[in-house]
Write a protein that holds these residues in place. Structure first.
Motif, mmCIF file in Angstrom:
data_model
loop_
_atom_site.group_PDB
_atom_site.id
_atom_site.type_symbol
_atom_site.label_atom_id
_atom_site.label_comp_id
_atom_site.label_asym_id
_atom_site.label_seq_id
_atom_site.Cartn_x
_atom_site.Cartn_y
_atom_site.Cartn_z
ATOM 1 N N LEU A 251 -29.201 33.149 -19.758
ATOM 2 C CA LEU A 251 -29.272 34.421 -20.472
ATOM 3 C C LEU A 251 -28.863 35.608 -19.608
ATOM 4 C CD1 LEU A 251 -32.584 33.933 -22.506
ATOM 5 C CD2 LEU A 251 -30.233 33.788 -23.339
ATOM 6 N N LYS A 252 -28.835 35.399 -18.287
ATOM 7 C CA LYS A 252 -28.443 36.479 -17.379
ATOM 8 C C LYS A 252 -26.939 36.546 -17.165
ATOM 9 C CE LYS A 252 -32.818 36.337 -14.827
ATOM 10 N NZ LYS A 252 -33.471 36.126 -13.503
ATOM 11 N N LEU A 253 -26.198 35.660 -17.819
ATOM 12 C CA LEU A 253 -24.734 35.711 -17.699
ATOM 13 C C LEU A 253 -24.185 36.982 -18.339
ATOM 14 C CD1 LEU A 253 -23.858 32.001 -18.554
ATOM 15 C CD2 LEU A 253 -23.833 33.071 -16.290
ATOM 16 N N PRO A 254 -23.017 37.417 -17.931
ATOM 17 C CA PRO A 254 -22.421 38.630 -18.533
ATOM 18 C C PRO A 254 -22.259 38.464 -20.046
ATOM 19 C CG PRO A 254 -21.250 38.019 -16.535
ATOM 20 C CD PRO A 254 -22.199 36.898 -16.817
ATOM 21 N N VAL A 260 -17.521 34.611 -26.290
ATOM 22 C CA VAL A 260 -16.524 33.564 -26.544
ATOM 23 C C VAL A 260 -17.081 32.492 -27.484
ATOM 24 C CG1 VAL A 260 -15.105 31.777 -25.480
ATOM 25 C CG2 VAL A 260 -15.340 34.016 -24.366
ATOM 26 N N PRO A 261 -18.254 31.895 -27.211
ATOM 27 C CA PRO A 261 -18.764 30.891 -28.149
ATOM 28 C C PRO A 261 -19.164 31.474 -29.504
ATOM 29 C CG PRO A 261 -20.375 31.292 -26.424
ATOM 30 C CD PRO A 261 -19.114 31.979 -26.016
ATOM 31 N N VAL A 262 -19.577 32.748 -29.534
ATOM 32 C CA VAL A 262 -19.939 33.364 -30.811
ATOM 33 C C VAL A 262 -18.709 33.478 -31.713
ATOM 34 C CG1 VAL A 262 -20.737 35.485 -31.897
ATOM 35 C CG2 VAL A 262 -21.939 34.591 -29.903
ATOM 36 N N VAL A 263 -17.601 33.945 -31.130
ATOM 37 C CA VAL A 263 -16.362 34.047 -31.906
ATOM 38 C C VAL A 263 -15.872 32.656 -32.292
ATOM 39 C CG1 VAL A 263 -13.958 34.798 -31.839
ATOM 40 C CG2 VAL A 263 -15.746 36.247 -30.858
#
Length: 294
Positions: A251-254, A260-263
């Motif tokens: 969760l701390k990733l940018p 990208v996975p959401v799109v």
């Protein structure tokens, strides 16, 4: 001889060999018999008093015969919170059994949905235990046993039911037995290993079961042999020594990485799911190799 006011009479009869008339030489001692004519000491020994075992306790404190399930203050409020947390664990276990029953009847997708609910309850009980301050060794063992039933047994049964008509039955059975065995090893190793706040050692059973359940639920459009290979890879990933990042670290990733996975999910959710799972499985060997080179 008188000892302690009690007279014990003993008679000893020792027979030794005599000179043999036929051989004309001394014979060695052949037999010795000792006869005790005093009273039988067994009743007296049985009558001796036996001291009870000594138990060291604080003055005025009762002797504890069992370990309390909930350490600390035994107030009604804490007991209710403790019961609530363990009810979530039992709910996960019950849903796992329901998934098995549904899979046996051929209702594979509802069974996979039950497994997803198992994953949700498994996350809830641990978070609640820490939030409500009722975490205990008993709760940890309960959670581990429920995980084995739901993720180590129910998940392979659901996968077996989904693969029954696409791959040879024997191959599906071997792959599912592999998942069950690796899940048991993974849970046992987790219980006895020191905890790392950043990484898992191998893919956790909860995540492996979630991947299997979602794969069945969304009906990935891949051949059965490919699914069978993916099941085997996932099983070995559970018992591997590769480091896998925990959810809190992910969760701390940018934010742009999550975009990208959401799109991708909006375009093709099934393909995006497969890519995300493969990326996570590959992240373990990559981090392990980087740590070896450092």
């Amino acid at each position: 001889m008188r000892r302690g006011g009690t007279l014990a009479r003993q008679a000893l009869l020792v027979r030794v060999g005599r000179r043999s008339a036929d051989a004309g030489r001394a014979a060695t001692a052949t037999r010795a018999e000792v006869i005790y004519t005093g009273p039988d000491p067994t009743p007296a020994l049985r009558a001796l008093p036996v001291a009870p075992p000594t138990v060291l306790v604080e003055p005025g404190q009762p002797v504890a015969t069992t370990v309390p399930l909930l350490p600390g203050a035994q107030t009604t409020s804490r007991r209710l919170r403790f019961a609530l947390v363990n009810a979530c664990t039992l709910a996960s276990l019950s849903l796992g059994l329901l998934a098995i029953f549904l899979a046996m009847q051929g209702d594979v997708r509802p069974a996979a949905a039950c497994l997803v609910a198992c994953v949700a309850f498994d996350g809830i009980d641990g978070a609640l235990a820490r939030k409500l301050g009722v975490a205990s060794p008993f709760g940890a063992q309960m959670d581990s046993l429920a995980d084995m039933c739901s993720f180590g047994l129910a998940a392979p049964v659901v996968v077996y039911a989904s693969l029954a008509h696409t791959v040879p039955t024997a191959a599906a059975a071997v792959a599912c037995v592999l998942v069950a065995g690796c899940a048991a090893i993974r849970l046992a190793r987790f219980n006895v290993s020191p905890k790392d706040g950043k990484f898992f050692c191998g893919v956790p059973t909860t995540m492996a079961a979630a991947v299997l359940a979602v794969s069945v639920l969304i009906d990935l459009p891949v051949p059965g042999t490919v699914l069978l290979g993916g099941v085997a890879v996932l099983a070995f990933a559970m018992v591997s020594s590769f480091p896998y990042a925990k959810l809190a670290r992910l969760l701390k990733l940018p934010p742009w990485i999550w975009l990208v996975p959401v799109v991708g999910a909006l375009v093709d959710p099934r393909l995006t799911f497969a890519v995300v799972v493969m990326a996570y499985l590959l992240s373990g060997p990559v981090m392990w190799a980087r740590a070896k080179r450092a």
